[in-house]
Write an enzyme that holds these catalytic residues in place. Structure first.
Site, PDB file in Angstrom:
ATOM      1  N   HIS A   1       0.814  -1.269   0.041  1.00 23.30           N
ATOM      2  CA  HIS A   1       0.011  -0.113  -0.187  1.00 23.30           C
ATOM      3  C   HIS A   1       0.804   1.389   0.075  1.00 23.30           C
ATOM      4  O   HIS A   1       1.923   1.356   1.084  1.00 23.30           O
ATOM      5  CB  HIS A   1      -0.893  -0.070   1.261  1.00 23.30           C
ATOM      6  N   CYS A   2       0.649   1.824  -0.871  1.00 25.02           N
ATOM      7  CA  CYS A   2       1.451   3.321  -1.147  1.00 25.02           C
ATOM      8  C   CYS A   2       0.977   4.550  -0.584  1.00 25.02           C
ATOM      9  O   CYS A   2      -0.165   4.741  -1.190  1.00 25.02           O
ATOM     10  CB  CYS A   2       2.002   3.575  -2.551  1.00 25.02           C
ATOM     11  N   ILE A   3       1.168   4.977   0.493  1.00 28.87           N
ATOM     12  CA  ILE A   3       0.555   6.072   1.131  1.00 28.87           C
ATOM     13  C   ILE A   3       0.647   7.136   0.176  1.00 28.87           C
ATOM     14  O   ILE A   3      -0.301   8.213   0.198  1.00 28.87           O
ATOM     15  CB  ILE A   3       1.108   6.527   2.484  1.00 28.87           C
TER      16      ILE A   3
END
Length: 395
Positions: free
Chosen positions: A237-239
Site C-alpha cells: 500500500h503506497c501512502i
C-alpha cells in the site's frame, strides 16, 4: 408488504470464472501437460475434481444445520436505484460516478503531487528557456514528455482499482452459533473457518480465510488494512499515491517510479550544465553565477536529495520484477532467512518475469461498481407459490 433489503451485489460472476481459469506459469519442477485442466490451478490433492470456490470443509455440518432450520419465506430479487459503489464496505473513496477510486490519505497524495509538479514548473520557467536557446530545443521537449508520462502514470496508479476481490464469496463456511455473536454484516458466526490446502505445480499452498472480506484469499493476495480490502497480487500500500499497488495498477506504478528517477537525474544534470556554462561564458566568479541562476542550484540540490530514496525504491522494484515476486513475498522470504529462494510463480528467466509483469494486459475489474445494486424482498402471501421473479427496474 414486508420487505427485507439485503446488501447489493458488488461483483459479478467473472471473478469466479477467473479463479477457475487462473493460468499457471511454467516451472522446471513439474512439466505441464499438453491439454491442462482449466480448474487444475486450484485443485486440491485429495479433492481434485472440486473447484476452488466449491471446496467446503464443513459440508455435513452445514447440511444438518440447513435441515434443522425452518424454510425461508418466498423471496425475489429486484434492482434498486442505488449504484454498487455507494454501498461498498471498504475504506475507498469513489468519484466520477464510481469510475475512479482511491484511498483516504489525501494529504500524502497532495504532497507527492506538489513534489512532482513544483520542481518541474521551476525547471520549465527558469532553466528550459536557456537550454532551448543555447543548447538544443530537444532538451525541454524531452523533459515535457517525461513530466507528462510521470503525471499520467501517477494519477492512473492512484485512481485505478488495484485488483480488489469481491466480498462474501465464501459465506457458507462460517459456523453459526444461534445468533449469540454477530459480525459487522449482521451474520452470526462462531469461529473462523480453517485454512484450505491446495496443490499448485506440485507444491502445497495454504489459503487463509479472511473474516473481514469473508473469502479464501487466492495465492499472492493480501488484505490491506488501510483500504480494508483483499487485493489480488498485492505488492504494498503506497501512502504517497493513496492506493494499493496490485495486479491492475503495478505497471503504471513501475512506470511512475522509473520516470521520476529519470526526471530527477535529468534536472540535476542540466541544472548543473546551466551553472557551469554560465561560469565559463561570463568569466565571473561562481558566486556571481549563483546570484544570476539561484533556481538552478536549488533544483540541483532538491532533485539530488529526491533521487536517493526514489532511486532506491526503483532499484528494489527492478530486483522484484526480475525475480517475479511481490514485496510481500520478498519480505516473507527475507524473514525466513531465504531471500533468494526459488518462488512458485517464477518463470525461470528474469526477462520472462519482467515481460509477464509489465507487458501483460490489464485484467478487468471484479467490482461492478457502476451497476445498480440488487436486493431481496419477501413476496406477498397471495404470491407465495411464486419462488422467484426476474429482476426488473422501472425506467
Amino acid at each position: 408488504m414486508k420487505q427485507q433489503a439485503a446488501i447489493g451485489k458488488l461483483h459479478d460472476s467473472s471473478y469466479l470464472n477467473t479463479l477457475n481459469n487462473f493460468p499457471s506459469s511454467s516451472s522446471s519442477r513439474e512439466p505441464e501437460s499438453t491439454s491442462p485442466d482449466p480448474r487444475s490451478y486450484f485443485a486440491s490433492m485429495e479433492h481434485a475434481e472440486e473447484s476452488f470456490e466449491d471446496f467446503n470443509l464443513n459440508v455435513q455440518q452445514q447440511q444438518q444445520q440447513q435441515q434443522q432450520q425452518p424454510p425461508l419465506p418466498p423471496r425475489a430479487i429486484r434492482i434498486t436505484d442505488t449504484r454498487n459503489y455507494k454501498l461498498f464496505p471498504g475504506n475507498n473513496a469513489f468519484f466520477c460516478d464510481g469510475r475512479l477510486l482511491t484511498s483516504r490519505a489525501y494529504w500524502a497524495f497532495v504532497l507527492a503531487l506538489c513534489v512532482l509538479i513544483i520542481p518541474s514548473i521551476l525547471f520549465a520557467i527558469f532553466v528550459c528557456p536557456w537550454l532551448w536557446r543555447h543548447i538544443s530545443p530537444a532538451i525541454p521537449i524531452i523533459f515535457a514528455y517525461l513530466f507528462a508520462l510521470a503525471l499520467a502514470s501517477m494519477l492512473k496508479t492512484s485512481w485505478t482499482d488495484p485488483g480488489i476481490i469481491p466480498r462474501n464469496l465464501d459465506i457458507q463456511p462460517l459456523v453459526p452459533n444461534n445468533g449469540t455473536t454477530d459480525d459487522d454484516m449482521g451474520v452470526p458466526y462462531e469461529a473462523i473457518p480453517p485454512p484450505k490446502d491446495v496443490v499448485i505445480k506440485g507444491e502445497m499452498i495454504r489459503l487463509k480465510y479472511c473474516d473481514t472480506c469473508r473469502l479464501y484469499r487466492p495465492p499472492r493476495a493480501s488484505h490491506c488494512r488501510q483500504c480494508n480490502n483483499c487485493v489480488e497480487n498485492e505488492d504494498h500500500h503506497c501512502i504517497w499515491l493513496n492506493n494499493c499497488v496490485g495486479k491492475r495498477n503495478y505497471r503504471p506504478f513501475f512506470t511512475f517510479i522509473v520516470t521520476s528517477v529519470t526526471m530527477c537525474l535529468y534536472v540535476v544534470t542540466f541544472s548543473l550544465v546551466h551553472l557551469v556554462r554560465l561560469y565559463l561564458e561570463l568569466g565571473v566568479t561562481f558566486g556571481s553565477v549563483l546570484s544570476q541562476a539561484p533556481v538552478s542550484l536549488l533544483l540541483a540540490i532538491l532533485c539530488f536529495l529526491l533521487v536517493i530514496p526514489v532511486g532506491g525504491l526503483t532499484s528494489y522494484h527492478c530486483f522484484l520484477v526480475l525475480r517475479g515476486v511481490t514485496t510481500h513475498e520478498q519480505l516473507r522470504s527475507a524473514m525466513a532467512m531465504r531471500p533468494f529462494e526459488q518462488q512458485l510463480f517464477d518463470y525461470g528467466n528474469p526477462f520472462l518475469n519482467m515481460f509477464h509483469i509489465l507487458c501483460r494486459p490489464q485484467p478487468k475489474s471484479y467490482l461492478a461498481r457502476r451497476k445498480f445494486a440488487e436486493e431481496w424482498y419477501e413476496l406477498p402471501e397471495q404470491s407465495s407459490s411464486v419462488q422467484s421473479v426476474l429482476p426488473s427496474r422501472a425506467d
